[in-house]
Design a protein around this motif. Structure first.
Motif, short mmCIF file in Angstrom:
data_model
loop_
_atom_site.label_atom_id
_atom_site.label_comp_id
_atom_site.label_asym_id
_atom_site.label_seq_id
_atom_site.Cartn_x
_atom_site.Cartn_y
_atom_site.Cartn_z
N UNK A 1 48.34 47.02 43.30
CA UNK A 1 48.14 48.09 42.36
C UNK A 1 46.76 47.97 41.69
N UNK A 2 46.34 46.77 41.35
CA UNK A 2 45.09 46.60 40.62
C UNK A 2 43.88 46.37 41.52
N UNK A 3 44.11 45.85 42.72
CA UNK A 3 42.99 45.52 43.58
C UNK A 3 42.32 44.23 43.10
N UNK A 4 41.17 43.90 43.69
CA UNK A 4 40.47 42.69 43.28
C UNK A 4 39.95 42.83 41.85
N UNK A 5 39.89 41.73 41.09
CA UNK A 5 39.41 41.81 39.72
C UNK A 5 37.92 42.14 39.67
N UNK A 6 37.50 42.74 38.56
CA UNK A 6 36.08 43.00 38.31
C UNK A 6 35.35 41.68 38.14
N UNK A 7 35.98 40.74 37.40
CA UNK A 7 35.43 39.41 37.16
C UNK A 7 36.54 38.40 37.34
N UNK A 8 36.25 37.29 38.03
CA UNK A 8 37.19 36.19 38.19
C UNK A 8 36.48 34.91 37.77
N UNK A 9 37.15 34.08 36.96
CA UNK A 9 36.55 32.83 36.52
C UNK A 9 37.62 31.76 36.39
N UNK A 10 37.15 30.51 36.33
CA UNK A 10 38.06 29.38 36.14
C UNK A 10 37.60 28.65 34.89
N UNK A 11 38.54 28.41 33.99
CA UNK A 11 38.27 27.65 32.76
C UNK A 11 39.32 26.58 32.63
N UNK A 12 38.91 25.35 32.84
CA UNK A 12 39.86 24.25 32.84
C UNK A 12 40.86 24.46 33.97
N UNK A 13 42.14 24.47 33.65
CA UNK A 13 43.17 24.69 34.66
C UNK A 13 43.48 26.17 34.85
N UNK A 14 42.95 27.03 34.00
CA UNK A 14 43.28 28.46 34.04
C UNK A 14 42.36 29.21 35.00
N UNK A 15 42.94 30.16 35.72
CA UNK A 15 42.18 31.14 36.50
C UNK A 15 42.33 32.47 35.77
N UNK A 16 41.20 33.10 35.45
CA UNK A 16 41.21 34.32 34.66
C UNK A 16 40.68 35.48 35.49
N UNK A 17 41.39 36.59 35.43
CA UNK A 17 40.96 37.82 36.10
C UNK A 17 40.76 38.88 35.04
N UNK A 18 39.64 39.60 35.16
CA UNK A 18 39.35 40.70 34.25
C UNK A 18 39.22 41.98 35.04
N UNK A 19 39.83 43.02 34.52
CA UNK A 19 39.72 44.36 35.08
C UNK A 19 39.11 45.25 34.01
N UNK A 20 37.93 45.79 34.29
CA UNK A 20 37.18 46.55 33.29
C UNK A 20 37.36 48.04 33.54
N UNK A 21 38.46 48.56 33.08
CA UNK A 21 38.70 49.99 33.18
C UNK A 21 37.98 50.74 32.08
N UNK A 22 37.79 52.02 32.25
CA UNK A 22 37.07 52.84 31.27
C UNK A 22 37.79 52.88 29.93
#
Length: 68
Positions: A1-22
Protein backbone atom coordinates in the motif's frame (compact mmCIF):
# COMPACT_ATOMS: atom_id res chain seq x y z
CA UNK A 1 0.00 0.00 0.00
CA UNK A 2 2.77 2.47 0.87
CA UNK A 3 5.51 1.40 -1.52
CA UNK A 4 9.17 2.04 -0.74
CA UNK A 5 9.84 4.71 1.90
CA UNK A 6 10.92 8.22 0.92
CA UNK A 7 13.74 7.94 3.50
CA UNK A 8 15.09 4.84 5.26
CA UNK A 9 17.64 4.99 8.09
CA UNK A 10 19.06 2.89 10.90
CA UNK A 11 19.54 4.30 14.40
CA UNK A 12 20.95 1.86 16.88
CA UNK A 13 18.79 -1.25 16.65
CA UNK A 14 15.87 0.62 15.04
CA UNK A 15 15.11 0.77 11.32
CA UNK A 16 13.11 3.89 10.48
CA UNK A 17 11.02 4.50 7.38
CA UNK A 18 9.65 7.92 6.47
CA UNK A 19 6.91 8.61 3.97
CA UNK A 20 6.67 12.28 3.02
CA UNK A 21 3.16 12.80 1.79
CA UNK A 22 1.81 16.24 0.94
CA UNK A 23 -0.71 16.34 3.77
CA UNK A 24 0.18 13.37 5.96
CA UNK A 25 3.81 12.52 6.80
CA UNK A 26 4.07 8.98 8.16
CA UNK A 27 6.91 7.51 10.26
CA UNK A 28 7.35 3.78 10.94
CA UNK A 29 9.86 2.23 13.33
CA UNK A 30 10.97 -1.41 13.27
CA UNK A 31 13.04 -3.39 15.78
CA UNK A 32 14.51 -6.89 15.47
CA UNK A 33 12.56 -9.71 17.02
CA UNK A 34 14.39 -11.36 19.92
CA UNK A 35 15.50 -14.05 19.44
CA UNK A 36 16.11 -13.74 15.72
CA UNK A 37 16.67 -11.01 13.19
CA UNK A 38 13.19 -10.57 11.70
CA UNK A 39 12.07 -6.94 11.87
CA UNK A 40 8.77 -6.22 13.58
CA UNK A 41 6.79 -3.00 13.38
CA UNK A 42 7.13 -1.19 16.70
CA UNK A 43 5.44 2.14 16.12
CA UNK A 44 3.68 4.40 13.65
CA UNK A 45 3.51 8.18 14.02
CA UNK A 46 1.96 11.00 12.00
CA UNK A 47 2.47 14.76 11.96
CA UNK A 48 0.20 17.70 11.38
CA UNK A 49 -2.54 16.81 13.84
CA UNK A 50 -4.14 14.11 11.69
CA UNK A 51 -5.19 10.83 13.29
CA UNK A 52 -3.45 7.62 12.25
CA UNK A 53 -6.62 6.05 10.71
CA UNK A 54 -7.30 9.21 8.67
CA UNK A 55 -3.66 9.39 7.54
CA UNK A 56 -3.59 5.74 6.45
CA UNK A 57 -6.88 6.31 4.61
CA UNK A 58 -5.31 9.17 2.68
CA UNK A 59 -2.33 7.00 1.73
CA UNK A 60 -4.68 4.23 0.61
CA UNK A 61 -6.77 6.62 -1.48
CA UNK A 62 -3.70 8.19 -3.05
CA UNK A 63 -1.92 4.90 -3.87
CA UNK A 64 1.87 4.96 -3.83
CA UNK A 65 2.34 8.70 -4.50
CA UNK A 66 4.47 9.56 -1.49
CA UNK A 67 6.65 12.36 -2.77
CA UNK A 68 9.57 10.31 -4.02
Amino acid sequence: MLGPPTVSSVRGMATLWEYHGKDCPLFLSFYPEVPGNKLRLFGIETEGGISLPACLGRWRDRGQDHGK
